[in-house]
Design a protein around this motif. Sequence first.
Motif, PDB file in Angstrom:
ATOM      1  N   PRO A 228     -22.008  19.398 -20.410  1.00  0.00           N
ATOM      2  CA  PRO A 228     -20.650  19.694 -19.911  1.00  0.00           C
ATOM      3  C   PRO A 228     -20.020  18.538 -19.142  1.00  0.00           C
ATOM      4  O   PRO A 228     -20.723  17.688 -18.572  1.00  0.00           O
ATOM      5  N   THR A 229     -18.730  18.525 -19.143  1.00  0.00           N
ATOM      6  CA  THR A 229     -17.933  17.530 -18.431  1.00  0.00           C
ATOM      7  C   THR A 229     -18.222  17.592 -16.932  1.00  0.00           C
ATOM      8  O   THR A 229     -18.247  18.674 -16.344  1.00  0.00           O
ATOM      9  N   THR A 230     -18.403  16.436 -16.323  1.00  0.00           N
ATOM     10  CA  THR A 230     -18.628  16.379 -14.872  1.00  0.00           C
ATOM     11  C   THR A 230     -17.369  16.788 -14.121  1.00  0.00           C
ATOM     12  O   THR A 230     -16.262  16.364 -14.455  1.00  0.00           O
ATOM     13  N   ILE A 231     -17.543  17.603 -13.090  1.00  0.00           N
ATOM     14  CA  ILE A 231     -16.457  17.957 -12.169  1.00  0.00           C
ATOM     15  C   ILE A 231     -16.611  17.073 -10.932  1.00  0.00           C
ATOM     16  O   ILE A 231     -17.640  17.106 -10.266  1.00  0.00           O
ATOM     17  N   TYR A 232     -15.595  16.267 -10.641  1.00  0.00           N
ATOM     18  CA  TYR A 232     -15.699  15.232  -9.607  1.00  0.00           C
ATOM     19  C   TYR A 232     -15.163  15.663  -8.243  1.00  0.00           C
ATOM     20  O   TYR A 232     -15.173  14.875  -7.299  1.00  0.00           O
ATOM     21  N   MET A 233     -14.739  16.895  -8.133  1.00  0.00           N
ATOM     22  CA  MET A 233     -14.059  17.360  -6.924  1.00  0.00           C
ATOM     23  C   MET A 233     -14.909  17.177  -5.668  1.00  0.00           C
ATOM     24  O   MET A 233     -14.452  16.632  -4.655  1.00  0.00           O
ATOM     25  N   GLU A 234     -16.146  17.623  -5.695  1.00  0.00           N
ATOM     26  CA  GLU A 234     -16.986  17.613  -4.499  1.00  0.00           C
ATOM     27  C   GLU A 234     -17.216  16.198  -3.972  1.00  0.00           C
ATOM     28  O   GLU A 234     -17.204  15.959  -2.764  1.00  0.00           O
ATOM     29  N   ALA A 235     -17.409  15.243  -4.871  1.00  0.00           N
ATOM     30  CA  ALA A 235     -17.692  13.871  -4.452  1.00  0.00           C
ATOM     31  C   ALA A 235     -16.456  13.121  -4.000  1.00  0.00           C
ATOM     32  O   ALA A 235     -16.524  12.272  -3.100  1.00  0.00           O
ATOM     33  N   VAL A 236     -15.304  13.427  -4.604  1.00  0.00           N
ATOM     34  CA  VAL A 236     -14.095  12.639  -4.340  1.00  0.00           C
ATOM     35  C   VAL A 236     -13.294  13.168  -3.156  1.00  0.00           C
ATOM     36  O   VAL A 236     -12.679  12.388  -2.412  1.00  0.00           O
ATOM     37  N   LYS A 237     -13.282  14.462  -2.945  1.00  0.00           N
ATOM     38  CA  LYS A 237     -12.448  15.022  -1.870  1.00  0.00           C
ATOM     39  C   LYS A 237     -12.718  14.407  -0.493  1.00  0.00           C
ATOM     40  O   LYS A 237     -11.777  14.091   0.241  1.00  0.00           O
ATOM     41  N   PRO A 238     -13.979  14.210  -0.082  1.00  0.00           N
ATOM     42  CA  PRO A 238     -14.203  13.579   1.229  1.00  0.00           C
ATOM     43  C   PRO A 238     -13.657  12.151   1.298  1.00  0.00           C
ATOM     44  O   PRO A 238     -13.254  11.693   2.373  1.00  0.00           O
ATOM     45  N   LEU A 239     -13.646  11.448   0.172  1.00  0.00           N
ATOM     46  CA  LEU A 239     -13.096  10.093   0.157  1.00  0.00           C
ATOM     47  C   LEU A 239     -11.599  10.104   0.421  1.00  0.00           C
ATOM     48  O   LEU A 239     -11.059   9.213   1.087  1.00  0.00           O
ATOM     49  N   LEU A 240     -10.916  11.111  -0.100  1.00  0.00           N
ATOM     50  CA  LEU A 240      -9.472  11.230   0.114  1.00  0.00           C
ATOM     51  C   LEU A 240      -9.163  11.433   1.593  1.00  0.00           C
ATOM     52  O   LEU A 240      -8.132  10.972   2.094  1.00  0.00           O
ATOM     53  N   ARG A 241     -10.056  12.085   2.282  1.00  0.00           N
ATOM     54  CA  ARG A 241      -9.871  12.347   3.715  1.00  0.00           C
ATOM     55  C   ARG A 241     -10.120  11.106   4.551  1.00  0.00           C
ATOM     56  O   ARG A 241      -9.400  10.854   5.527  1.00  0.00           O
ATOM     57  N   ASP A 242     -11.116  10.289   4.146  1.00  0.00           N
ATOM     58  CA  ASP A 242     -11.616   9.247   5.040  1.00  0.00           C
ATOM     59  C   ASP A 242     -11.260   7.813   4.650  1.00  0.00           C
ATOM     60  O   ASP A 242     -11.309   6.922   5.501  1.00  0.00           O
ATOM     61  N   LEU A 243     -10.956   7.581   3.375  1.00  0.00           N
ATOM     62  CA  LEU A 243     -10.751   6.216   2.906  1.00  0.00           C
ATOM     63  C   LEU A 243      -9.335   6.018   2.359  1.00  0.00           C
ATOM     64  O   LEU A 243      -8.583   6.985   2.188  1.00  0.00           O
ATOM     65  N   SER A 244      -9.005   4.770   2.057  1.00  0.00           N
ATOM     66  CA  SER A 244      -7.668   4.440   1.540  1.00  0.00           C
ATOM     67  C   SER A 244      -7.719   4.391   0.012  1.00  0.00           C
ATOM     68  O   SER A 244      -7.832   3.319  -0.587  1.00  0.00           O
TER      69      SER A 244
END
Length: 355
Positions: A228-244
């Motif tokens: 199945p296609t990887t769901i990237y939500m869990e890994a990427v969401k914290p980056l949106l909060r903390d990084l540019s």
Amino acid sequence: MPKSRANAYTEAGVNIEAGNALVERLKAIVAGTRGRGVISDIGGFGGLFKPDLSGMEEPLLVGATDGVGTKLKLAFAFNRHDTVGIDLVAMSVNDILVQGASPLFFLDYFACGKLDVDVAATVVEGVAMGCRKAGCALLGGETAEMPDMYAPGEYDLAGFCVGLVDNARLIDGTGTQAGDAIIGIASSGLHSNGFSLVRKVLAKSGLAGDEPFPGADGKSVADVLLCPTTIYMEAVKPLLRDLSIRSMAHITGGGFYDNIPRSLPTSVEARIDFGSWTVQPVFEWLKENAELSWEEMLQIFNCGIGYVLVVPQKQAEETINRIQAFNLPAWQIGSVAIREKDSEGFWGEQVTINF
């Protein structure tokens, strides 16, 4: 329901009682995705959801819709239906993640010629699993039994999600600058595009679903092609909060050449270093058996990179380390450069791949 009331429709090929039995099975499946905001149960004419807008100055709704495509043909051929529902969710939630949105809810549509309750329930269990991975609710859906529309044993699958992002946190690529790093996150394999070609190559190879896939450490053909296609939500969401995060791209149909430019300003280009990431055996197999160049492969398939982020170079290492903490391989696969015109004043391609 008294059988006499359903006889006429049953004789036409539509089993109302099977449909009702499926709804009862789905209630428990859907309940496992229910979270804050859901204020209705399945079975109504529409699903009700109350979004939490606290802390948002200018909330924006983001929607996306997709299907699974001809990958379904392999699910029918291999009689494996537990993963295509994850694919369905992934294709939409990854799309809205590109703009920085978090999914609120998902709805699915399952259509067939003759309803097999067990198969339909298995598919929707996959949809529910995808929703849990993405952190959203399976708010409802539709099951349509349409005699003569589909071949025996086949079905179609579509869905859509709605997400939310504060306008101040919207990712639209406008901050992308020359010198930014391009980070690629590994795909799980083919994901959900290019399967018309994949099926043609598979037929030519003569491989059966239960045979070992070449170079895949004992995994079967069905394991590899239906991964199945990887769901990237869990890994990427914290980056949106903390990084540019400057921009992002979901690598689906159109591969690198079509998807990366969708998130870049016209003033810059992406310079990708082929060989800077791991390419899974399935892509090597496709390239060889379809007699394609890597340029052609990268126009059709993700070739091992399912999701791309553009970040300031000084944040590249942290971005990679944080993604890998979620057991997702990640690499710096290139950088952003100023896009230049040729001698006649025409723009060149917005993605350059160095082989």
